[in-house]
Each structure stands twice: as structure tokens, then as C-alpha cells.
Design a protein around this motif. Structure first.
Motif, PDB file in Angstrom:
ATOM      1  N   SER A  40       0.827  -1.211   0.000  1.00 37.57           N
ATOM      2  CA  SER A  40       0.000   0.000   0.000  1.00 37.57           C
ATOM      3  C   SER A  40       0.861   1.261   0.000  1.00 37.57           C
ATOM      4  CB  SER A  40      -0.972   0.001   1.177  1.00 37.57           C
ATOM      5  OG  SER A  40      -0.286  -0.013   2.392  1.00 37.57           O
ATOM      6  N   GLU A  41       1.991   1.244   0.714  1.00 38.19           N
ATOM      7  CA  GLU A  41       2.900   2.398   0.697  1.00 38.19           C
ATOM      8  C   GLU A  41       3.509   2.586  -0.682  1.00 38.19           C
ATOM      9  OE1 GLU A  41       5.567   1.148   3.744  1.00 38.19           O
ATOM     10  OE2 GLU A  41       4.551   2.295   5.306  1.00 38.19           O
ATOM     11  N   VAL A  47       1.046   6.797  -6.944  1.00 36.53           N
ATOM     12  CA  VAL A  47       0.030   7.828  -7.148  1.00 36.53           C
ATOM     13  C   VAL A  47       0.639   9.209  -6.932  1.00 36.53           C
ATOM     14  CG1 VAL A  47      -2.151   8.775  -6.283  1.00 36.53           C
ATOM     15  CG2 VAL A  47      -1.896   6.310  -6.571  1.00 36.53           C
ATOM     16  N   ARG A  48       1.439   9.343  -5.878  1.00 33.54           N
ATOM     17  CA  ARG A  48       2.071  10.641  -5.584  1.00 33.54           C
ATOM     18  C   ARG A  48       3.001  11.068  -6.732  1.00 33.54           C
ATOM     19  NH1 ARG A  48       0.208  14.412  -3.194  1.00 33.54           N
ATOM     20  NH2 ARG A  48       1.123  15.696  -4.728  1.00 33.54           N
ATOM     21  N   ASP A  49       3.773  10.139  -7.285  1.00 31.79           N
ATOM     22  CA  ASP A  49       4.659  10.452  -8.413  1.00 31.79           C
ATOM     23  C   ASP A  49       3.855  10.942  -9.607  1.00 31.79           C
ATOM     24  OD1 ASP A  49       6.794   9.655  -6.873  1.00 31.79           O
ATOM     25  OD2 ASP A  49       6.996   7.685  -7.842  1.00 31.79           O
ATOM     26  N   VAL A  68      -6.065   7.175  -1.881  1.00 30.09           N
ATOM     27  CA  VAL A  68      -5.870   5.788  -2.300  1.00 30.09           C
ATOM     28  C   VAL A  68      -6.733   4.936  -1.387  1.00 30.09           C
ATOM     29  CG1 VAL A  68      -4.240   3.887  -2.501  1.00 30.09           C
ATOM     30  CG2 VAL A  68      -3.527   6.191  -3.127  1.00 30.09           C
ATOM     31  N   LEU A  69      -7.683   4.239  -1.992  1.00 26.63           N
ATOM     32  CA  LEU A  69      -8.562   3.341  -1.248  1.00 26.63           C
ATOM     33  C   LEU A  69      -8.314   1.921  -1.729  1.00 26.63           C
ATOM     34  CD1 LEU A  69     -11.823   5.470  -1.513  1.00 26.63           C
ATOM     35  CD2 LEU A  69     -10.209   5.400   0.385  1.00 26.63           C
ATOM     36  N   ALA A 113       2.764   1.153 -12.402  1.00 35.99           N
ATOM     37  CA  ALA A 113       3.025   2.589 -12.463  1.00 35.99           C
ATOM     38  C   ALA A 113       2.348   3.209 -13.685  1.00 35.99           C
ATOM     39  CB  ALA A 113       4.529   2.847 -12.506  1.00 35.99           C
ATOM     40  N   LEU A 114       2.395   2.508 -14.807  1.00 39.08           N
ATOM     41  CA  LEU A 114       1.765   2.988 -16.036  1.00 39.08           C
ATOM     42  C   LEU A 114       0.253   3.077 -15.886  1.00 39.08           C
ATOM     43  CD1 LEU A 114       2.967   3.725 -18.799  1.00 39.08           C
ATOM     44  CD2 LEU A 114       2.317   1.455 -19.562  1.00 39.08           C
ATOM     45  N   LEU A 115      -0.360   2.041 -15.323  1.00 36.61           N
ATOM     46  CA  LEU A 115      -1.809   2.032 -15.148  1.00 36.61           C
ATOM     47  C   LEU A 115      -2.253   3.073 -14.122  1.00 36.61           C
ATOM     48  CD1 LEU A 115      -4.484   0.819 -15.965  1.00 36.61           C
ATOM     49  CD2 LEU A 115      -4.142  -0.975 -14.261  1.00 36.61           C
ATOM     50  N   VAL A 116      -1.494   3.232 -13.048  1.00 39.74           N
ATOM     51  CA  VAL A 116      -1.831   4.247 -12.046  1.00 39.74           C
ATOM     52  C   VAL A 116      -1.822   5.625 -12.696  1.00 39.74           C
ATOM     53  CG1 VAL A 116      -0.927   5.466 -10.015  1.00 39.74           C
ATOM     54  CG2 VAL A 116      -1.157   2.992  -9.978  1.00 39.74           C
ATOM     55  N   HIS A 117      -0.794   5.897 -13.507  1.00 40.57           N
ATOM     56  CA  HIS A 117      -0.717   7.211 -14.152  1.00 40.57           C
ATOM     57  C   HIS A 117      -1.899   7.412 -15.103  1.00 40.57           C
ATOM     58  CE1 HIS A 117       1.032  10.925 -15.452  1.00 40.57           C
ATOM     59  NE2 HIS A 117       0.965  10.525 -16.725  1.00 40.57           N
ATOM     60  N   GLU A 118      -2.265   6.380 -15.851  1.00 36.29           N
ATOM     61  CA  GLU A 118      -3.411   6.493 -16.753  1.00 36.29           C
ATOM     62  C   GLU A 118      -4.696   6.765 -15.982  1.00 36.29           C
ATOM     63  OE1 GLU A 118      -3.819   3.195 -19.408  1.00 36.29           O
ATOM     64  OE2 GLU A 118      -1.939   3.640 -20.437  1.00 36.29           O
ATOM     65  N   VAL A 119      -4.892   6.091 -14.863  1.00 40.85           N
ATOM     66  CA  VAL A 119      -6.092   6.299 -14.054  1.00 40.85           C
ATOM     67  C   VAL A 119      -6.122   7.728 -13.512  1.00 40.85           C
ATOM     68  CG1 VAL A 119      -7.266   5.627 -11.909  1.00 40.85           C
ATOM     69  CG2 VAL A 119      -6.370   3.877 -13.444  1.00 40.85           C
ATOM     70  N   VAL A 120      -4.989   8.206 -13.000  1.00 36.91           N
ATOM     71  CA  VAL A 120      -4.934   9.565 -12.460  1.00 36.91           C
ATOM     72  C   VAL A 120      -5.213  10.582 -13.571  1.00 36.91           C
ATOM     73  CG1 VAL A 120      -3.416  11.304 -11.423  1.00 36.91           C
ATOM     74  CG2 VAL A 120      -3.441   8.986 -10.516  1.00 36.91           C
TER      75      VAL A 120
END
Length: 142
Positions: A40-41, A47-49, A68-69, A113-120
Motif C-alpha cells: 500500500s505504501e 500515485v504521488r509520483d 488511495v482506497l 506505475a503505467l496504469l496508475v498514471h493512466e487512471v490519475v
């Protein structure tokens, strides 16, 4: 005549050694090694990046709360990867990224990391009323 004070009940001492007389020899990994960060960290850092990358281009994102949930609270047929809520009278605009659905859909840290950036990017675009490509020109190319 004083009567003897009964002995205190002894509290069990915490075990510091296993049954073979050995104990933990030290931490599994030093704190500076990524191994010591929980999933989770690590996800929160991704997400922070992503947010930091976007805030350079969109300074108004400093007023948006990013959360982040673990999982979405709804029981829909499709499971979203993220969601956004516009600002209200008593709360700022919020973007939520759901950790477990993203982790399930990715195999390694780079994909995650790629998917997180796309979601954000998608959630920021929805919140700002823009196309994802205008929020981040590299959207969909990576």
C-alpha cells in the motif's frame, strides 16, 4: 502480626527467542530497501509520483485531494479503477484511485506505475472537463 503478602501473579514475559534459543537476528531488509515498504505504501508512492508529474503542468491540482482506497464502495458489475468527485461547499475536489483493482490488472511494478498514471490522468481529465490527451500529451503512448 503481619501476614505475608501473597506473591504477585507473574505476567508472561514476551518471548524474544524461539524454542531453539534463537531469535530474530535482525530485520529482513534495511529500511532504505524497497522491500521494507508495504504494497500500500508503494502504491501510494506511485500515485504521488503521477500527481507530482501533473501538478507541474496543472497547478490547480494542488487544491485537489488525492486518495488511495483499497476497493470501491459500490457493488456494481464493473469494478472501477478510480473515481472523482467535484468540489462541494464543505469539501475539496477528490480523486480516488482503487489499489486492489489496479494491482489485480497488472503483473509488475512498471505496468502498475503505467496504469496508475493512466487512471490519475483520466480522473483529472474528467474533473477538469478535458480530454486525457490534453491533460498529459503522453497519455496512451507509453
Amino acid at each position: 502480626m503481619d501476614s505475608p503478602v501473597p506473591p504477585r501473579p507473574t505476567e508472561p514475559r514476551p518471548r524474544r527467542r524461539d524454542r531453539h534459543g534463537r531469535g530474530m537476528r535482525g530485520p529482513v531488509a534495511p529500511p532504505q530497501v524497497p522491500l521494507s515498504a508495504s504494497r500500500s505504501e508503494t502504491f501510494r508512492d506511485l500515485v504521488r509520483d503521477s500527481v507530482d508529474r501533473l501538478e507541474r503542468r496543472w497547478p490547480q491540482l494542488a487544491e485537489v485531494e488525492f486518495l488511495v482506497l483499497d476497493v470501491p464502495g459500490t457493488q456494481d458489475e464493473s469494478v472501477p479503477l478510480g473515481s472523482s468527485v467535484s468540489a462541494g461547499k464543505d469539501h475539496p475536489a477528490r480523486i480516488m484511485v482503487y489499489r486492489r483493482p489496479v494491482e489485480i490488472r497488472t503483473k509488475n511494478r512498471d505496468e502498475r506505475a503505467l496504469l496508475v498514471h493512466e487512471v490519475v490522468v483520466e480522473q483529472v481529465a474528467e474533473l477538469l472537463g478535458l480530454a486525457p490527451e490534453s491533460v498529459d500529451p503522453r497519455y496512451g503512448q507509453e
